[in-house]
Design a protein around this motif. Sequence first.
Motif, PDB file in Angstrom:
ATOM      1  N   GLU A   1       0.760  -1.054   0.112  1.00 50.68           N
ATOM      2  CA  GLU A   1       0.052  -0.085  -0.126  1.00 50.68           C
ATOM      3  C   GLU A   1       0.815   1.251   0.191  1.00 50.68           C
ATOM      4  O   GLU A   1       0.326   2.426  -0.180  1.00 50.68           O
ATOM      5  CB  GLU A   1      -0.974   0.078   1.213  1.00 50.68           C
ATOM      6  CG  GLU A   1      -0.246   0.254   2.670  1.00 50.68           C
ATOM      7  CD  GLU A   1       0.508  -0.613   3.239  1.00 50.68           C
ATOM      8  OE1 GLU A   1       1.349  -0.354   3.989  1.00 50.68           O
ATOM      9  OE2 GLU A   1       0.407  -1.915   2.821  1.00 50.68           O
ATOM     10  N   ASP A   2       2.124   1.248   0.157  1.00 52.27           N
ATOM     11  CA  ASP A   2       3.039   2.341   0.196  1.00 52.27           C
ATOM     12  C   ASP A   2       4.129   2.076  -0.445  1.00 52.27           C
ATOM     13  O   ASP A   2       5.309   1.793   0.229  1.00 52.27           O
ATOM     14  CB  ASP A   2       3.240   2.538   1.876  1.00 52.27           C
ATOM     15  CG  ASP A   2       3.935   4.092   1.903  1.00 52.27           C
ATOM     16  OD1 ASP A   2       4.044   4.810   0.976  1.00 52.27           O
ATOM     17  OD2 ASP A   2       4.441   4.298   2.757  1.00 52.27           O
TER      18      ASP A   2
ATOM     19  N   GLU B   1       2.174   0.431 -10.203  1.00 53.53           N
ATOM     20  CA  GLU B   1       2.140   1.590  -9.114  1.00 53.53           C
ATOM     21  C   GLU B   1       0.589   2.213  -9.060  1.00 53.53           C
ATOM     22  O   GLU B   1       0.705   2.754 -10.281  1.00 53.53           O
ATOM     23  CB  GLU B   1       3.348   2.540  -8.927  1.00 53.53           C
ATOM     24  CG  GLU B   1       3.024   3.511  -7.786  1.00 53.53           C
ATOM     25  CD  GLU B   1       4.169   4.509  -7.560  1.00 53.53           C
ATOM     26  OE1 GLU B   1       3.831   5.440  -6.646  1.00 53.53           O
ATOM     27  OE2 GLU B   1       4.831   4.366  -8.101  1.00 53.53           O
ATOM     28  N   GLY B   2      -0.332   2.127  -8.383  1.00 55.14           N
ATOM     29  CA  GLY B   2      -1.320   2.701  -8.192  1.00 55.14           C
ATOM     30  C   GLY B   2      -1.158   4.271  -8.158  1.00 55.14           C
ATOM     31  O   GLY B   2      -0.647   4.586  -7.201  1.00 55.14           O
ATOM     32  N   LEU B   3      -1.819   4.968  -8.989  1.00 62.27           N
ATOM     33  CA  LEU B   3      -1.758   6.329  -9.136  1.00 62.27           C
ATOM     34  C   LEU B   3      -3.183   7.046  -8.684  1.00 62.27           C
ATOM     35  O   LEU B   3      -3.187   8.051  -7.928  1.00 62.27           O
ATOM     36  CB  LEU B   3      -1.485   6.957 -10.400  1.00 62.27           C
ATOM     37  CG  LEU B   3       0.093   6.396 -10.970  1.00 62.27           C
ATOM     38  CD1 LEU B   3       0.073   7.158 -12.174  1.00 62.27           C
ATOM     39  CD2 LEU B   3       1.155   6.861 -10.079  1.00 62.27           C
TER      40      LEU B   3
END
Length: 205
Positions: A51-52, A153-155
């Motif tokens: 998540e990070d 990577e989720g933006l």
Amino acid sequence: MDYAASDLTPRERYKVLTSFILPRPIAWVTTVGPTGVVNAAPFSFFNAFCEDPPLCMFAANRKPDGKDKDTFLNIQRTGEFVVNIADEPLAKAMHESSGDFPPDIGEPDYLGLKLAASKTVAVPRLADTPWAMECKLWKMIDVNDDRRLIMGEGLHFYIRDELWDDKAMRVHMDRYHPIGRMFADRYCRTDDRLVFPAAEGVKGT
């Protein structure tokens, strides 16, 4: 019954893995081809792992004829994709999009799926999806030159409004009906659920 992985063919290992590691979430990945055609393909070797930053990964193998899949080629070229999640109303279209479509025919257009513009990438999401994550390529790992592990990577996240309590940051599970992958042509619904109280562990004396 037990097997040494080295004693099995790749196809046999695939059957052992996909027969028991289930249900698996499905990444319905949209990408854009060099002529602007939007591609949508499902991948069930998929999950979120961090998540990070928010990271997900899916595996894209080559086609039976040895050619690379459009999804891989498009991500390799643009570095962008969107992971969409299919729910029950979209399940049949998701399954049908796994067919062998030529690069000049986009699955969303062929299957009558609506598209919506993304916020941070040029790749559109599927408009009716309950959840989507806009991604940039984070890392790509080549496995034996016949499969790539694609990490994104989720933006930006899209959530269908009625599914989300933005104050509690919690999904309304009674309204969310995702589909899971079993094996071969089998899928599962996810409405039969169990709830357990939080585990407390072993207390000292």
